[in-house]
Design a protein around this motif. Structure first.
Motif, short mmCIF file in Angstrom:
data_model
loop_
_atom_site.label_atom_id
_atom_site.label_comp_id
_atom_site.label_asym_id
_atom_site.label_seq_id
_atom_site.Cartn_x
_atom_site.Cartn_y
_atom_site.Cartn_z
N ASP A 198 0.80 -0.89 -0.15
CA ASP A 198 0.16 0.20 -0.33
C ASP A 198 1.14 1.81 -0.32
OD1 ASP A 198 1.03 0.59 2.64
OD2 ASP A 198 -1.14 0.16 3.41
N GLY A 199 1.95 1.46 -0.12
CA GLY A 199 2.66 2.22 -0.59
C GLY A 199 3.77 2.50 1.65
N ILE A 200 3.29 2.06 2.69
CA ILE A 200 3.65 2.60 3.67
C ILE A 200 4.19 1.51 4.03
CG2 ILE A 200 2.84 3.18 6.18
CD1 ILE A 200 0.18 4.08 4.53
N GLY A 201 5.17 1.96 4.35
CA GLY A 201 5.85 0.45 5.43
C GLY A 201 5.04 0.06 6.57
N SER B 214 10.50 2.85 16.30
CA SER B 214 9.69 4.38 16.00
C SER B 214 8.13 3.44 16.03
CB SER B 214 9.79 5.50 14.84
OG SER B 214 11.05 6.02 15.17
N PRO B 215 6.91 5.03 16.53
CA PRO B 215 5.91 3.98 16.83
C PRO B 215 4.92 3.65 16.44
CG PRO B 215 6.22 6.61 17.91
CD PRO B 215 7.34 6.82 16.72
N ILE B 216 4.57 2.44 16.59
CA ILE B 216 3.19 1.82 15.17
C ILE B 216 2.69 1.53 15.94
CG2 ILE B 216 5.26 0.34 14.40
CD1 ILE B 216 4.34 -1.38 17.20
N PRO C 142 -3.71 0.34 12.37
CA PRO C 142 -3.67 -0.89 10.60
C PRO C 142 -3.38 -0.11 9.59
CG PRO C 142 -5.94 1.04 12.05
CD PRO C 142 -4.82 1.00 12.67
N ASN C 143 -1.97 0.65 9.43
CA ASN C 143 -1.18 0.94 8.79
C ASN C 143 -0.44 0.20 8.88
OD1 ASN C 143 -2.07 3.42 7.07
ND2 ASN C 143 -1.71 4.53 9.03
N TYR C 144 0.06 0.07 10.36
CA TYR C 144 1.30 -1.07 10.71
C TYR C 144 1.12 -2.45 10.78
CZ TYR C 144 3.23 3.75 10.90
OH TYR C 144 3.43 5.07 10.31
N GLY C 145 -0.47 -2.48 11.10
CA GLY C 145 -0.75 -3.60 10.89
C GLY C 145 -1.60 -4.55 12.40
N THR C 146 -1.31 -5.58 12.86
CA THR C 146 -2.13 -6.06 13.93
C THR C 146 -0.99 -6.75 15.54
OG1 THR C 146 -2.06 -8.52 13.26
CG2 THR C 146 -4.13 -6.75 12.18
#
Ligand code: BGC
Ligand code: CA
Length: 574
Positions: free
Chosen positions: A43-46, A69-71, A91-95
């Motif tokens: 999605d273009g975001i790490g 750095s913050p997740i 949710p950008n970073y996962g679960t």
């Protein structure tokens, strides 16, 4: 000297697992900026799965710990530093399950995982803040609220305090009919540490993550946690040529570095020590971020920080600094670290220009090498190991709140986007960071040639040099050896480490042209030292003896000599 006292000490507990109380004392900490490291879902975001897929790289560079750095769940106004749920993953970073998998793989690779902990503020979307607005107890006291000051019948902020991102640090709330304090973005209300319930909440957050296997915390902006209880105005600084509401236009004696900060930190140290004692696990690492004076930084050691970030390479030294400037500052740091603690050397981070941009490529390698041969902890920002540089951003491309709020004419002075571009893994789409061509920040255009894969294939690249210099970090001579810094002449800094028969001797040239010197006059042990690592162009090859004749230090480069046993990559049990 203090590092001689750092004898390796393993405490054995009943069922035979060893607790290593010194695990962090001579290591590399690798900072991962999750949005820009590796995108696992295109999605273009790490994201976390992306990071997990690349943990081998973290192990490969020789890091012992990674700092994320913050997740946390966040509206991403300050790219994760505005947190709307301290105990969940965005949710950008996962679960949380993805996070557990990251921890499990890190364990297999013997990597420790450090979380960013952001105590100063939450997001304005945090349920605590939403309830605080409506004065729901006990949340009504969780933030710093003040009545308006009425001047000539008009509503004004309670005092003149300014936000780090420019403008008043106070924002009016029409529901509560009060102002709230925000030392950073308007969407980042400051938490109130004078409230007991809030203190307990934040301790619960630390425990939540320790229960999930976290090995320590990098405490963000710690010196902003408390403000003057009397809310006094700050006086104007003597900085000229800046807007009236620029953060630097005031002297921050009432909004930073308050003594209570150290008291709160001690309570967190206690909480973490009790946790590791109870669970018979390695001590938790505390790293503290405070851009402040030398003395106030050192004071964090006594309050329980293992790594009060030493920012000398970021804000005191640059490509114009002399050999003497380096010597003076390094000696001072090493001298003032309390007994039993270790120095640390921050090479770069996501808030500042990249090391290769600040110092230029050659000297940036010198700085990295310096951080590796000094006793203590070297803190490396992702991408610096391959020599990534800042990318220039237009105002329209700027997304960092610090840049956006500075406006079109000044954004380039404040924006941190240039150092946050995606990691350059290879020369494929988006530098191998993402399968998507459009990434959250554009990839630097130099990625076709400047990327990890390209550097792995060529001999003596940036990355090779990084790996060679990092290897010595694991050696006893770096952990426990004596340190002696001298100036061979005004342009050459000589650093010597010695432990038993092991020696490291590095010549750093502080001039943009090669310098030739007589080997016999500089080398202290000409008979037993070989070339170990060379920074810059040179004929010298690793492993060769230089007994006599002349040595040429490459332009803005360095030559590291060592006893031959240090050439191999054997790890030592420190
Ligand atoms: C972070 C910055 C952030 C600031 C305010 C610091 O610890 O490193 O990126 O903007 O906190 O949240
Ligand atoms: Ca993603």
């Amino acid at each position: 000297m203090f590092w001689l006292t750092l004898v390796t000490c393993f405490l054995f507990v009943s069922w035979g697992t060893a607790v290593d109380v010194n695990w962090y004392k001579n290591i590399i900490v690798y900072q991962i900026y999750p949005r820009s490291f590796k995108d696992g879902n295109g999605d273009g975001i790490g994201d976390l799965n992306g990071i997990t897929s690349k943990l081998e790289h973290v192990a490969d560079i020789g890091a012992k710990a990674l700092w994320l750095s913050p997740i946390y769940k966040s509206p991403q106004v300050d790219f994760g530093y505005d947190i709307s749920n301290f105990t969940d993953v965005d949710p950008n970073y996962g679960t949380l399950a993805d996070f557990d998998r990251l921890i499990a793989k890190a364990r297999r690779l013997k990597l420790k995982v450090i979380m960013d902990f952001v105590p100063n503020h939450s997001s304005n979307q945090h349920p605590w803040f939403q309830k605080s607005i409506r004065k729901v107890k006990p949340y009504d006291q969780y933030y710093v609220w003040r009545d308006a000051k009425i001047v000539n019948g008009k509503r004004q902020p309670p005092n003149n305090w300014l936000s780090n991102f420019g403008g008043s640090a106070w924002q009016w709330n029409d529901v509560r009919k009060q102002y709230y304090l925000h030392q950073f973005a308007t969407a980042q209300p400051d938490l109130n540490y004078r409230n007991t319930a809030l203190n307990q909440e934040m301790k619960n957050v630390l425990t939540f993550w320790m229960n999930r296997g976290v090995d320590g915390f990098r405490i963000a902006a710690i010196n902003f946690m408390f403000e003057d209880a009397k809310f006094r105005d700050e006086r104007r600084s003597n900085k000229t040529g800046i807007p009236k509401d620029d953060y630097d236009s005031l002297v921050h004696i009432y909004t930073k570095d308050q003594n209570e900060t150290y008291v709160t930190l001690k309570s967190w140290r206690k909480l973490m020590d009790e946790y590791s004692n109870r669970t018979k696990s390695d001590p938790k690492l505390i790293l503290t971020e405070a851009y402040t004076t030398h003395d106030l930084t050192i004071k964090y050691y006594n309050a329980g920080s293992n790594v009060p970030f030493n920012f000398m390479f970021i804000n005191q030294l640059n490509n114009e600094s002399s050999a003497m400037d380096f010597k003076r500052l390094i000696d001072k740091w090493v001298r003032t670290v309390p007994k039993g603690s270790v120095p640390n050397w921050v090479v770069g981070n996501h808030d500042n220009h990249r090391v290769a941009t600040r110092f230029g490529r050659g000297r940036a390698d010198d700085v990295i090498l310096m951080s590796m041969i000094m006793p203590g902890i070297s803190v490396i920002y992702n991408g610096d190991e391959i020599g990534m540089v800042d990318r220039k951003f237009t105002y329209a491309e700027t997304v960092d709140p610090a840049g956006c709020s500075a406006g079109r004419n000044r954004y380039h002075l404040k924006s941190r986007d240039p150092a946050r571009t995606p990691y350059q893994w290879n020369n494929s789409t988006s530098a191998g960071f993402s399968t998507k061509a459009k990434t959250w920040l554009p990839v630097h255009s130099d990625y076709k040639t400047l990327n990890l894969e390209a550097q792995r294939d060529i001999y003596i690249t940036q990355y090779e040099k990084f790996k060679k210099s990092m290897m010595v970090k694991k050696r006893a001579v770096v952990a426990h050896g004596s340190l002696n810094i001298t100036l061979c002449d005004s342009r050459i800094l000589c650093v010597m480490r010695a432990y038993g028969r092991d020696r490291i001797f590095v010549l750093f040239g502080f001039i943009d042209v090669p310098i030739t010197i007589d080997a016999e006059t500089v080398l202290p042990f000409p008979s037993d030292l070989v070339v170990h690592t060379v920074i810059g162009d040179s004929e010298l090859r690793p492993g060769t003896f230089v007994l006599s004749g002349s040595i040429t230090i490459p332009a803005s480069g360095a030559i590291m000599f060592a006893t031959p046993n240090l050439l191999s990559s054997n790890d030592e049990n420190l």
